[in-house]
Design a protein around this motif. Structure first.
Motif, short mmCIF file in Angstrom:
data_model
loop_
_atom_site.label_atom_id
_atom_site.label_comp_id
_atom_site.label_asym_id
_atom_site.label_seq_id
_atom_site.Cartn_x
_atom_site.Cartn_y
_atom_site.Cartn_z
N SER A 24 4.94 -48.39 30.68
CA SER A 24 4.65 -48.19 29.03
C SER A 24 3.64 -47.02 29.08
N PHE A 25 3.65 -46.41 28.13
CA PHE A 25 2.61 -45.27 27.73
C PHE A 25 1.70 -45.92 26.71
N ALA A 26 1.83 -47.19 25.99
CA ALA A 26 0.92 -47.47 25.00
C ALA A 26 -0.19 -47.86 25.74
N GLY A 27 -1.45 -47.16 25.17
CA GLY A 27 -2.78 -47.42 25.54
C GLY A 27 -3.08 -46.61 26.83
N ARG A 28 -2.40 -45.83 27.31
CA ARG A 28 -2.50 -45.12 28.54
C ARG A 28 -3.06 -43.50 28.10
N ARG A 29 -3.91 -43.11 28.97
CA ARG A 29 -4.34 -41.65 28.76
C ARG A 29 -3.63 -40.90 29.97
N VAL A 30 -3.06 -39.79 29.64
CA VAL A 30 -2.39 -39.03 30.42
C VAL A 30 -2.97 -37.46 30.59
N ALA A 31 -3.19 -37.08 31.80
CA ALA A 31 -3.81 -35.55 31.77
C ALA A 31 -2.67 -34.74 32.23
N VAL A 32 -2.43 -33.55 31.29
CA VAL A 32 -1.50 -32.47 31.66
C VAL A 32 -2.12 -31.41 32.05
N LEU A 33 -1.98 -30.93 33.18
CA LEU A 33 -2.69 -29.72 33.79
C LEU A 33 -1.48 -28.57 33.61
N GLY A 34 -1.73 -27.55 32.64
CA GLY A 34 -0.97 -26.64 32.24
C GLY A 34 -0.34 -26.70 30.98
N ALA A 35 -0.12 -25.70 30.35
CA ALA A 35 0.37 -25.41 28.98
C ALA A 35 1.45 -24.24 28.87
N ALA A 36 1.08 -23.10 29.82
CA ALA A 36 1.78 -21.95 29.69
C ALA A 36 3.17 -22.31 30.72
N PHE A 37 4.20 -21.45 30.37
CA PHE A 37 5.30 -21.68 31.10
C PHE A 37 5.43 -21.52 32.73
N LYS A 38 4.53 -20.59 32.88
CA LYS A 38 4.16 -20.10 34.17
C LYS A 38 2.84 -19.81 34.15
N PRO A 39 2.37 -19.85 35.79
CA PRO A 39 0.71 -19.18 35.83
C PRO A 39 0.55 -17.57 35.68
N ASP A 40 -0.69 -17.06 35.14
CA ASP A 40 -0.97 -15.95 35.06
C ASP A 40 -0.37 -15.56 33.91
N SER A 41 -0.22 -16.27 32.84
CA SER A 41 0.37 -15.87 31.56
C SER A 41 -0.19 -17.02 30.44
N ASP A 42 -0.15 -16.55 29.09
CA ASP A 42 -0.61 -17.58 28.25
C ASP A 42 0.57 -17.67 27.25
N ASP A 43 1.94 -17.27 27.76
CA ASP A 43 2.95 -17.36 27.18
C ASP A 43 3.43 -19.01 27.15
N ILE A 44 3.51 -19.54 25.91
CA ILE A 44 3.98 -20.89 25.93
C ILE A 44 5.32 -21.27 25.26
N ARG A 45 6.15 -19.96 25.17
CA ARG A 45 7.48 -20.08 24.64
C ARG A 45 8.38 -20.92 25.54
N ASP A 46 9.16 -22.04 24.90
CA ASP A 46 9.81 -22.79 25.55
C ASP A 46 9.40 -23.34 26.80
N SER A 47 7.88 -23.81 26.77
CA SER A 47 7.11 -24.31 27.78
C SER A 47 7.44 -25.66 28.40
N PRO A 48 8.01 -25.84 29.59
CA PRO A 48 8.43 -27.20 30.26
C PRO A 48 7.04 -28.11 30.10
N ALA A 49 5.82 -27.68 30.38
CA ALA A 49 4.62 -28.46 30.27
C ALA A 49 4.45 -29.22 28.84
N LEU A 50 4.56 -28.47 28.03
CA LEU A 50 4.31 -28.63 26.44
C LEU A 50 5.44 -29.56 26.04
N ASP A 51 6.62 -29.44 26.45
CA ASP A 51 7.78 -30.29 26.06
C ASP A 51 7.51 -31.55 26.65
N VAL A 52 6.92 -31.84 28.06
CA VAL A 52 6.74 -32.95 28.50
C VAL A 52 5.64 -33.62 27.83
N ALA A 53 4.49 -32.83 27.51
CA ALA A 53 3.44 -33.52 26.82
C ALA A 53 3.61 -33.99 25.68
#
Length: 432
Positions: free
Chosen positions: A308-337
């Motif tokens: 259950s995610f209810a009441g839980r805190r989850v840390a997501v390390l990463g938002a860009a779709f790959k390292p060395d970029s600030d591109d978030i288009r179709d980012s798997p990380a943000l989809d999961v978040a």
């Protein structure tokens, strides 16, 4: 040589800087006045290692200038590179050619006879042939010269490419373009001269092959999870086969960004228009496998949170779709978040470069100023973009701030034994 670059987004700004580095005089053109002003001051409106230094160097020297006037560009040069974007069309898998058509229409109104126009945008096969008719009517010649840039390595890929591809119908136009690339060709870079259609297909075929290889190992990861096998060892073993090779065989969260997903979908759409969609029907499975990895990551995170995610805190390390970029288009990380947040968890995201872009597109997520802050009080830590600073995190660094020692490596790059020996529950896609 004097040349213009039409469109100064990711591709255009990089190409303009690289051409100046090769010794040419370059005029960048864009309809966005704010972007032009920023670039003219030597600044870059996105993150790409090495590019700000390159642009600043040549803006300062005067070899590189920027303008909003296509007329100024056609008066300045007779070699023009068209580098505008081809996003996915709204409500369709097909490519949106609005920017390409607008750029050519504007350019051809003013282009001088004898000029050479070079298309670098990724377009559906058949586009160049149609554009060539209008280019010839304006007294110019067209060459199609696809780009193969990797975000994070764009400057290197432009100055030291693994190949140059030129599709053309006119020998004189080819000679002009080869002169522009003379230092690169002199270094021994392979040159492939072909027709328009083949040049257009090279980019989408290459991206489709890479996507296939990535999704193949991710499909094997699904089998490994069921059987108890280890996909990292499997990838190492098959990668020793010279016919296969080790690159793009790291199982994980899958691919995203503004190229691979868009390009394979546009390729499928174009194949359907041509009546040969069955030839690339496997690409639908590739896309499906890729998206399933995101859902599986959410499932593993749910297991770590005791169902259950209810009441839980989850840390997501990463938002860009790959390292060395600030591109978030179709980012798997943000989809999961987003999916985990919808499940009821408080999700805190940190990325070294993509925070501004992520906040604009995903404003409901919580954002932290550091990896440690994102992990403070977390019940699960998700490593979803393989930035160096995340790869170098030590279990002890996070143990002091998390609530539960649970870490999910979505990129199969952390050392499982190190984390498990430190008392962490370690999970990764395709691994026991």
């Amino acid at each position: 040589m004097k040349m213009s670059v039409i469109g100064t987004g990711y591709l255009g700004a990089t190409h303009a800087g690289a051409m100046a580095e090769l010794g040419h005089e370059v005029l960048g053109v864009d309809v966005d006045e704010n972007k032009v002003a920023l670039l003219a001051s030597g600044q870059v409106p996105f993150f790409e290692p090495g590019l700000p230094e390159l642009l600043s160097k040549h803006v300062t020297s005067g070899a590189l200038r920027f303008t909003t006037s296509v007329q100024e560009a056609t008066a300045f040069a007779d070699l023009h590179f068209v580098c505008v974007g081809t996003p996915q069309r709204s409500g369709s898998n097909a490519a949106d050619l609005t920017y390409v058509n607008d750029a050519f229409r504007s350019l051809l109104q003013h282009v001088r006879p004898g000029a050479v126009v070079v298309g670098k945008s990724t377009v559906p096969v058949g586009t160049a042939g149609a554009l060539a008719v209008d280019v010839r009517a304006a007294g110019a010649q067209l060459v199609w010269n696809p780009e193969f840039l990797r975000e994070g390595f764009a400057v290197e890929d432009t100055l030291r490419p693994d190949r140059l591809v030129m599709g053309a119908e006119d020998d004189a136009a080819l000679t002009t373009l080869q002169q522009a690339y003379a230092p690169i060709l002199a270094a021994g870079t392979p040159l492939v001269i072909t027709d328009f259609a083949t040049a257009e297909l090279v980019k989408v075929a290459a991206n489709s092959f890479l996507a296939t290889k990535i999704s193949f190992i991710n499909a094997m990861a699904e089998i490994c999870e069921t059987t108890g096998a280890d996909v990292t060892q499997l990838a190492t073993a098959i990668g020793h086969d010279d016919r296969i090779g080790p690159k793009f065989l790291r199982a994980g969260l899958g691919f995203g960004g503004g190229c691979l997903p868009k390009d394979i979908r546009a390729f499928m759409a174009r194949a359907e228009e041509l009546g040969v969609d069955q030839a690339v029907s496997f690409l639908k499975n590739i896309d499906d496998i890729n998206l399933r990895r995101r859902a599986r990551t959410v499932d593993l995170a749910l297991e770590m949170c005791a169902g259950s995610f209810a009441g839980r805190r989850v840390a997501v390390l990463g938002a860009a779709f790959k390292p060395d970029s600030d591109d978030i288009r179709d980012s798997p990380a943000l989809d999961v978040a987003d999916a985990i947040q919808r499940g009821g968890a408080a999700v805190h995201v940190y990325d070294p470069q993509a925070m501004g872009n992520a906040k604009n597109v995903h404003p409901t997520l919580a954002y932290s100023s550091s990896a440690l802050e994102a992990c403070d009080g977390a019940d699960a830590v998700l490593h979803l973009t393989e930035w160096r600073e995340f790869r170098e995190l030590r279990p002890a660094d996070l143990a002091a701030v998390v609530r539960q020692r649970n870490i999910l490596d979505g990129r199969s790059i952390l050392d499982a034994a190190t984390w498990r020996d430190a008392g962490w529950q370690f999970r990764a896609l395709g691994r026991p």
